[in-house]
Design a protein around this motif. Structure first.
Motif, PDB file in Angstrom:
ATOM      1  N   LEU A  32       0.850  -1.194   0.000  1.00 53.55           N
ATOM      2  CA  LEU A  32       0.000   0.000   0.000  1.00 53.55           C
ATOM      3  C   LEU A  32       0.882   1.239   0.000  1.00 53.55           C
ATOM      4  O   LEU A  32       1.810   1.351   0.793  1.00 53.55           O
ATOM      5  CB  LEU A  32      -0.926   0.012   1.218  1.00 53.55           C
ATOM      6  N   ARG A  33       0.586   2.164  -0.911  1.00 53.72           N
ATOM      7  CA  ARG A  33       1.376   3.385  -1.053  1.00 53.72           C
ATOM      8  C   ARG A  33       0.483   4.584  -0.763  1.00 53.72           C
ATOM      9  O   ARG A  33      -0.630   4.678  -1.286  1.00 53.72           O
ATOM     10  CB  ARG A  33       1.957   3.467  -2.455  1.00 53.72           C
ATOM     11  N   LEU A  34       0.980   5.490   0.040  1.00 55.77           N
ATOM     12  CA  LEU A  34       0.190   6.646   0.451  1.00 55.77           C
ATOM     13  C   LEU A  34      -0.277   7.465  -0.741  1.00 55.77           C
ATOM     14  O   LEU A  34      -1.443   7.876  -0.798  1.00 55.77           O
ATOM     15  CB  LEU A  34       0.989   7.518   1.425  1.00 55.77           C
ATOM     16  N   GLU A  35       0.590   7.705  -1.721  1.00 60.46           N
ATOM     17  CA  GLU A  35       0.185   8.528  -2.866  1.00 60.46           C
ATOM     18  C   GLU A  35      -0.925   7.865  -3.678  1.00 60.46           C
ATOM     19  O   GLU A  35      -1.805   8.539  -4.217  1.00 60.46           O
ATOM     20  CB  GLU A  35       1.385   8.883  -3.759  1.00 60.46           C
ATOM     21  N   THR A  36      -0.934   6.533  -3.736  1.00 61.10           N
ATOM     22  CA  THR A  36      -1.988   5.817  -4.459  1.00 61.10           C
ATOM     23  C   THR A  36      -3.308   5.883  -3.693  1.00 61.10           C
ATOM     24  O   THR A  36      -4.368   6.131  -4.270  1.00 61.10           O
ATOM     25  CB  THR A  36      -1.567   4.352  -4.690  1.00 61.10           C
ATOM     26  N   VAL A  37      -3.235   5.692  -2.379  1.00 65.41           N
ATOM     27  CA  VAL A  37      -4.426   5.754  -1.527  1.00 65.41           C
ATOM     28  C   VAL A  37      -5.020   7.170  -1.571  1.00 65.41           C
ATOM     29  O   VAL A  37      -6.230   7.340  -1.753  1.00 65.41           O
ATOM     30  CB  VAL A  37      -4.075   5.327  -0.087  1.00 65.41           C
ATOM     31  N   LEU A  38      -4.176   8.178  -1.423  1.00 63.22           N
ATOM     32  CA  LEU A  38      -4.677   9.556  -1.456  1.00 63.22           C
ATOM     33  C   LEU A  38      -5.223   9.921  -2.833  1.00 63.22           C
ATOM     34  O   LEU A  38      -6.210  10.662  -2.940  1.00 63.22           O
ATOM     35  CB  LEU A  38      -3.580  10.539  -1.050  1.00 63.22           C
ATOM     36  N   GLY A  39      -4.607   9.398  -3.891  1.00 62.57           N
ATOM     37  CA  GLY A  39      -5.117   9.631  -5.239  1.00 62.57           C
ATOM     38  C   GLY A  39      -6.524   9.072  -5.398  1.00 62.57           C
ATOM     39  O   GLY A  39      -7.404   9.718  -5.973  1.00 62.57           O
ATOM     40  N   ALA A  40      -6.754   7.871  -4.875  1.00 62.79           N
ATOM     41  CA  ALA A  40      -8.089   7.275  -4.958  1.00 62.79           C
ATOM     42  C   ALA A  40      -9.097   8.075  -4.131  1.00 62.79           C
ATOM     43  O   ALA A  40     -10.240   8.266  -4.541  1.00 62.79           O
ATOM     44  CB  ALA A  40      -8.053   5.823  -4.493  1.00 62.79           C
ATOM     45  N   LEU A  41      -8.672   8.559  -2.986  1.00 66.57           N
ATOM     46  CA  LEU A  41      -9.571   9.330  -2.116  1.00 66.57           C
ATOM     47  C   LEU A  41      -9.770  10.764  -2.590  1.00 66.57           C
ATOM     48  O   LEU A  41     -10.625  11.468  -2.055  1.00 66.57           O
ATOM     49  CB  LEU A  41      -9.033   9.342  -0.682  1.00 66.57           C
ATOM     50  N   SER A  42      -9.018  11.208  -3.594  1.00 66.80           N
ATOM     51  CA  SER A  42      -9.161  12.589  -4.071  1.00 66.80           C
ATOM     52  C   SER A  42     -10.472  12.799  -4.818  1.00 66.80           C
ATOM     53  O   SER A  42     -10.901  13.936  -4.996  1.00 66.80           O
ATOM     54  CB  SER A  42      -7.982  12.985  -4.954  1.00 66.80           C
ATOM     55  N   ASP A  43     -11.116  11.734  -5.237  1.00 66.10           N
ATOM     56  CA  ASP A  43     -12.418  11.852  -5.890  1.00 66.10           C
ATOM     57  C   ASP A  43     -13.497  11.866  -4.803  1.00 66.10           C
ATOM     58  O   ASP A  43     -13.563  10.942  -3.990  1.00 66.10           O
ATOM     59  CB  ASP A  43     -12.639  10.670  -6.838  1.00 66.10           C
ATOM     60  N   PRO A  44     -14.346  12.895  -4.751  1.00 68.56           N
ATOM     61  CA  PRO A  44     -15.347  12.980  -3.682  1.00 68.56           C
ATOM     62  C   PRO A  44     -16.302  11.784  -3.620  1.00 68.56           C
ATOM     63  O   PRO A  44     -16.705  11.395  -2.525  1.00 68.56           O
ATOM     64  CB  PRO A  44     -16.115  14.270  -3.997  1.00 68.56           C
ATOM     65  N   LEU A  45     -16.651  11.196  -4.742  1.00 74.12           N
ATOM     66  CA  LEU A  45     -17.551  10.045  -4.713  1.00 74.12           C
ATOM     67  C   LEU A  45     -16.870   8.845  -4.054  1.00 74.12           C
ATOM     68  O   LEU A  45     -17.472   8.147  -3.240  1.00 74.12           O
ATOM     69  CB  LEU A  45     -18.033   9.684  -6.121  1.00 74.12           C
ATOM     70  N   ARG A  46     -15.599   8.630  -4.364  1.00 69.85           N
ATOM     71  CA  ARG A  46     -14.875   7.522  -3.736  1.00 69.85           C
ATOM     72  C   ARG A  46     -14.676   7.783  -2.245  1.00 69.85           C
ATOM     73  O   ARG A  46     -14.773   6.867  -1.424  1.00 69.85           O
ATOM     74  CB  ARG A  46     -13.552   7.286  -4.457  1.00 69.85           C
TER      75      ARG A  46
END
Length: 140
Positions: A32-46
């Motif tokens: 798990l990579r922080l930048e990948t997790v934060l990228g996924a969470l950057s979309d408000p629907l996700r």
């Protein structure tokens, strides 16, 4: 934190029942990579999906329809896949439907406090995301 932010602790995870189908492919905890997790969470629907799974879950796994989001199925499939591939959710195939839950133990181990921030988030628009109407209800 604003006055409307959630300050109570998140509910405890629902224990994993026996006999579940194998999870769909996902990154291992150590991948798990922080930048990948934060990228996924950057979309408000996700972000909404993960928050709802954290705070409002009723069972261990939830199908896409449980969220009541008024979006095309193909769009929701894309969002759930992005969350799974980032390592935020675990999905299992139950016949024709996929059910999801948050990988809270893995995320808490890798990124302490991240899920508490997700739980405290609230969309600026109280009607976000658009919810589908329940069967038999009228709009006017």
């Amino acid at each position: 934190m604003t006055a409307t932010a959630r300050t109570a602790p998140r509910p405890q995870p629902v224990p994993e029942p026996a006999g579940l189908p194998a999870p769909l492919p996902e990154p291992a905890r150590e991948e798990l990579r922080l930048e990948t997790v934060l990228g996924a969470l950057s979309d408000p629907l996700r972000l909404f999906i993960v928050r709802k799974l954290l705070l409002e879950r009723e069972a261990f796994d939830h199908p896409c329809g449980w969220f009541g989001i008024d979006r095309p199925k193909s769009s929701l499939t894309h969002h759930f896949k992005a969350l799974r591939e980032a390592g935020l959710i675990r999905q299992r195939q139950y016949g024709l439907e996929r059910r999801s839950h948050v990988r809270a133990d893995d995320l808490d181990a890798r990124f302490p406090g991240l899920l508490d921030l997700v739980a405290a988030w609230a969309p600026q628009d109280p009607d976000f995301p658009p919810q589908s109407r329940k069967a038999g209800t009228r709009t006017s």
